[in-house]
Structures are given as C-alpha cells and as structure tokens.
Design a protein around this motif. Structure first.
Motif, PDB file in Angstrom:
ATOM      1  N   THR A 114      33.622 -34.130  33.452  1.00 29.97           N
ATOM      2  CA  THR A 114      32.753 -34.034  34.615  1.00 29.97           C
ATOM      3  C   THR A 114      32.691 -32.596  35.114  1.00 29.97           C
ATOM      4  OG1 THR A 114      34.530 -34.455  36.208  1.00 29.97           O
ATOM      5  CG2 THR A 114      33.431 -36.382  35.249  1.00 29.97           C
TER       6      THR A 114
ATOM      7  N   LEU B  24      30.697 -38.144  28.660  1.00 31.24           N
ATOM      8  CA  LEU B  24      30.202 -36.861  29.153  1.00 31.24           C
ATOM      9  C   LEU B  24      29.343 -37.116  30.384  1.00 31.24           C
ATOM     10  CD1 LEU B  24      29.179 -35.282  25.728  1.00 31.24           C
ATOM     11  CD2 LEU B  24      31.407 -35.238  26.871  1.00 31.24           C
ATOM     12  N   GLU B  25      29.843 -36.656  31.533  1.00 30.20           N
ATOM     13  CA  GLU B  25      29.137 -36.851  32.798  1.00 30.20           C
ATOM     14  C   GLU B  25      28.815 -35.516  33.432  1.00 30.20           C
ATOM     15  OE1 GLU B  25      31.681 -39.351  35.088  1.00 30.20           O
ATOM     16  OE2 GLU B  25      31.450 -41.095  33.756  1.00 30.20           O
ATOM     17  N   THR B  26      28.402 -34.567  32.617  1.00 31.53           N
ATOM     18  CA  THR B  26      28.022 -33.232  33.093  1.00 31.53           C
ATOM     19  C   THR B  26      26.505 -33.162  33.209  1.00 31.53           C
ATOM     20  OG1 THR B  26      28.020 -32.473  30.795  1.00 31.53           O
ATOM     21  CG2 THR B  26      30.042 -32.165  32.051  1.00 31.53           C
TER      22      THR B  26
ATOM     23  N   LYS C  34      22.669 -32.359  32.466  1.00 28.74           N
ATOM     24  CA  LYS C  34      22.037 -32.427  31.158  1.00 28.74           C
ATOM     25  C   LYS C  34      21.879 -31.063  30.501  1.00 28.74           C
ATOM     26  CE  LYS C  34      19.448 -36.698  31.953  1.00 28.74           C
ATOM     27  NZ  LYS C  34      18.110 -37.340  31.946  1.00 28.74           N
TER      28      LYS C  34
ATOM     29  N   THR D  78      24.465 -32.373  25.910  1.00 28.32           N
ATOM     30  CA  THR D  78      24.661 -33.767  25.515  1.00 28.32           C
ATOM     31  C   THR D  78      25.213 -34.550  26.696  1.00 28.32           C
ATOM     32  OG1 THR D  78      25.203 -33.027  23.276  1.00 28.32           O
ATOM     33  CG2 THR D  78      25.761 -35.291  23.828  1.00 28.32           C
ATOM     34  N   THR D  79      24.750 -35.761  26.849  1.00 30.17           N
ATOM     35  CA  THR D  79      25.320 -36.689  27.837  1.00 30.17           C
ATOM     36  C   THR D  79      25.618 -38.004  27.142  1.00 30.17           C
ATOM     37  OG1 THR D  79      23.099 -37.430  28.473  1.00 30.17           O
ATOM     38  CG2 THR D  79      24.067 -35.635  29.764  1.00 30.17           C
TER      39      THR D  79
END
Length: 356
Positions: A267, A283-285, A287, A330-331
């Motif tokens: 994150t 993956l919670e970052t 886009k 990547t998400t």
C-alpha cells in the motif's frame, strides 16, 4: 514462490552490511578479554627436551649403579621411568594447550540473510504457542548455529530446514499437515467460495510437483520446481468446501490451507515488502505507480499477475539470477515465484531496468 518446468538454484547475494546474530546470548560487548596463552611447543623442540632428559637420567643412573645395590637401583630406575610422564601429564592437565585458532572467514551472505529473517520474525514463543510452533522456533535457531560452521557447498541444504521453519512461523497456530513422499489430500477451505492460499514447505532437493482440482474436474498444475520449497501458492476461488491436492515429492513436507488474511498488501503506507521464496501479494497502490523489484540468487524468478479470483494471468517479468528491474504499473494480485530473496518497492524513485 516458484513454478517452472526445471529445478531452480538459490544462492543468496553478497550483502556487506553486518548483521547481529539472532540469539541475544551471543552479544559480545560485555565479555571480558580472553587471557592470552603461549603457543604450544613445537615438535622438534619437544623432542630435543625429551632426548636431553633421557640422556641425563641414564648418566645419573650409571654413576649411582656401583654405589647402590640391585634393589635400590631397580627402584630408582623404575621411578625414573614413571615420574617424568606423570609430572608432564599433571602439568598439562592444569595448563592445557590452547585450542587451534579458527580461521577468520567472513560470514556468508546466505547466513546474513537468514539472520535478518529471524530478527524480523513477528512470532514470539509464549504460553499460547503450540508444540509445532515451539519446535519450529527452536529449529530455526539451531539451524543458524549450524550454518555458522557449515561448508559453503552444504550451506543451501543446511538452511533449507530453517527457511521452512520460518515460513511456518509466519502463520502461527495454523493446522499443518505432515507427511513424506507422494500423497493425495482433501483439505477443508477456510471459507467455501473464496480464495485461499496453500502454504507448502519441504527440505527435499528433488523435483516437487503439486496439482489441484475442483470437484471431479481435471487436475491442474499448481507448482513444479526443484526443492527445497518455501512457498505460498494461490488457490483460486471455488464453490467447493474443500481443496483436493496431489503431491509428488521425494522427502518430508508440511502444508496448510490458509485464508486470504495471510496475503500481504503493498500500500501507499506500506510501500515495501520483502520475502524469501514464493508468495502471493495484493497491490493496493495508485494505478500509475511503477514497482521496483529486486531479486537475489542465481535461480530463476517470475512475476505473474493474478485475477481477482487468484487465477493466473499474464507474466510481467521473468529471468535468471540477480536482478533489479522496474515493473509497469500494476494493481490487483501478484504471484512471485522464486527460491531466493526478493524485495518489491513502490517508492517514489523506482529503479531503472537493469537485469544482470
């Protein structure tokens, strides 16, 4: 994690940073300085002393032989044979020779990586620990001690058990299944219809194969690579309330089916994750964030995107050996397949592509 069609290797990279040993009783700051002892006498010098003493003893006995009778002479001769060895043994029993000094070799980078993994472990033994968890914790510490004196060619084999123990300790109180050799298992899902994670560890060095299926459908390959294995593998969501597994492994193994709560998240507040072996990440970052991936070791690695149901999608990167590279934005979920150490960073300064 790892998955390929050929066995992998996994020596770790050189890290010049010194790492304190994981055992607290190894701190040496308060130890008193050792008393210096003289080096042992060399063999030529010792033989010279022995010949000189024998010559003097024979000369003295020869001079007194004519003055003494046969019995006193025999007693004196016997004392001359017994007393010198006895006095020598008594002296070295009180003042033993110093042991040979061990060669001062630098700690192997594999051992430094392993020590850091022990230090970063969240698990602490306590009254609520199971017998398996306590045994794994003790094993991890014992393996560290053994690795300090292991030969370089045996180091990977020695550390394999330790890495397996650390992988299990990251999910304490899990219901681990033990076994050896090939097996077919049916294990309950934490929640039917949801994704799950298979934690698999094995110190076996041969080829390890794992297949899974839902209901009476066909078997699909989940893992195939050379051991040892320390991996979290994605189990796609199915309506079944159990997971069917087929193992092909020449050695001991442990596995557990875990819920989605064990999937670590990258994150904005926690933009860096590190690990050893295969893993499944969320993956919670943002886009537009580009990810920096650092792989260590000489074996292969692969990064594959997963669908929301943890089914395999496109491969984002793969290669062999140590590498530093930048991934496209990547998400979602990501599967890392490797036998070495890795770091995934979503910081503001991504590394330029540079595989080597």
């Amino acid at each position: 994690m790892r998955s390929r069609t050929s066995p992998w290797g996994n020596p770790m990279p050189y890290d010049p940073d010194s790492t304190p040993p994981p055992r607290p009783d190894r701190a040496s700051a308060n130890r008193p300085a050792k008393k210096k002892t003289p080096p042992p006498v060399s063999w030529p010098r010792a033989l010279t002393h022995g010949l000189t003493s024998a010559f003097i003893l024979v000369l003295v006995l020869t001079l007194f032989m004519s003055l003494l009778g046969e019995v006193p002479f025999a007693l004196l001769f016997f004392a001359g044979l017994v007393l010198p060895p006895a006095l020598t043994a008594h002296h070295y029993a009180r003042h033993p020779l110093p042991p040979p000094r061990p060669r001062s070799t630098p700690t192997a980078p594999e051992v430094l990586d392993y020590a850091r993994a022990i230090q970063s472990l969240d698990y602490q033994p306590g009254p609520g620990s199971t017998e398996d968890d306590l045994a794994d914790y003790q094993l991890a510490l014992d393996i560290y001690d053994r690795s300090l004196t292991a030969d370089s060619e045996d180091l990977d084999h020695v550390l394999a058990d330790g890495w397996s123990a650390l992988t299990r300790l990251r999910t304490p109180n899990a219901e681990w299944n033990h076994g050896e050799g090939d097996a077919v298992l049916r294990l309950p899902r934490p929640e039917p219809g949801t994704v799950a994670v298979l934690a698999l560890t094995s110190p076996a060095l041969g080829l390890v194969r794992v297949r899974t299926r839902g209901g009476r459908g066909p078997w699909s390959r989940l893992y195939e690579a050379g051991g040892p294995v320390c991996a979290h593998l994605p189990l796609p969501a199915r309506e079944d309330d159990s997971v069917q597994l087929e193992l092909r492994v020449e050695g001991a193994w442990r596995l557990a089916v875990l819920g989605a709560h064990v999937i670590r998240r990258l994150t904005g507040k926690a933009p860096r994750l590190s690990g050893h072996g295969g893993d499944v990440l969320a993956l919670e970052t943002p886009k537009a964030t580009r990810l920096s991936f650092h792989h260590t070791g000489h074996g292969p690695y692969q990064l594959r995107r997963l669908t929301p149901t943890l089914r395999p999608a496109e491969v984002l990167a793969e290669g062999m050996g140590q590498a530093r590279l930048t991934l496209p934005p990547t998400t979602g979920h990501l599967q890392i397949q490797t036998r070495g150490d890795w770091t995934l960073d979503a910081g503001e300064s991504p590394l330029r592509p540079d595989t080597r």
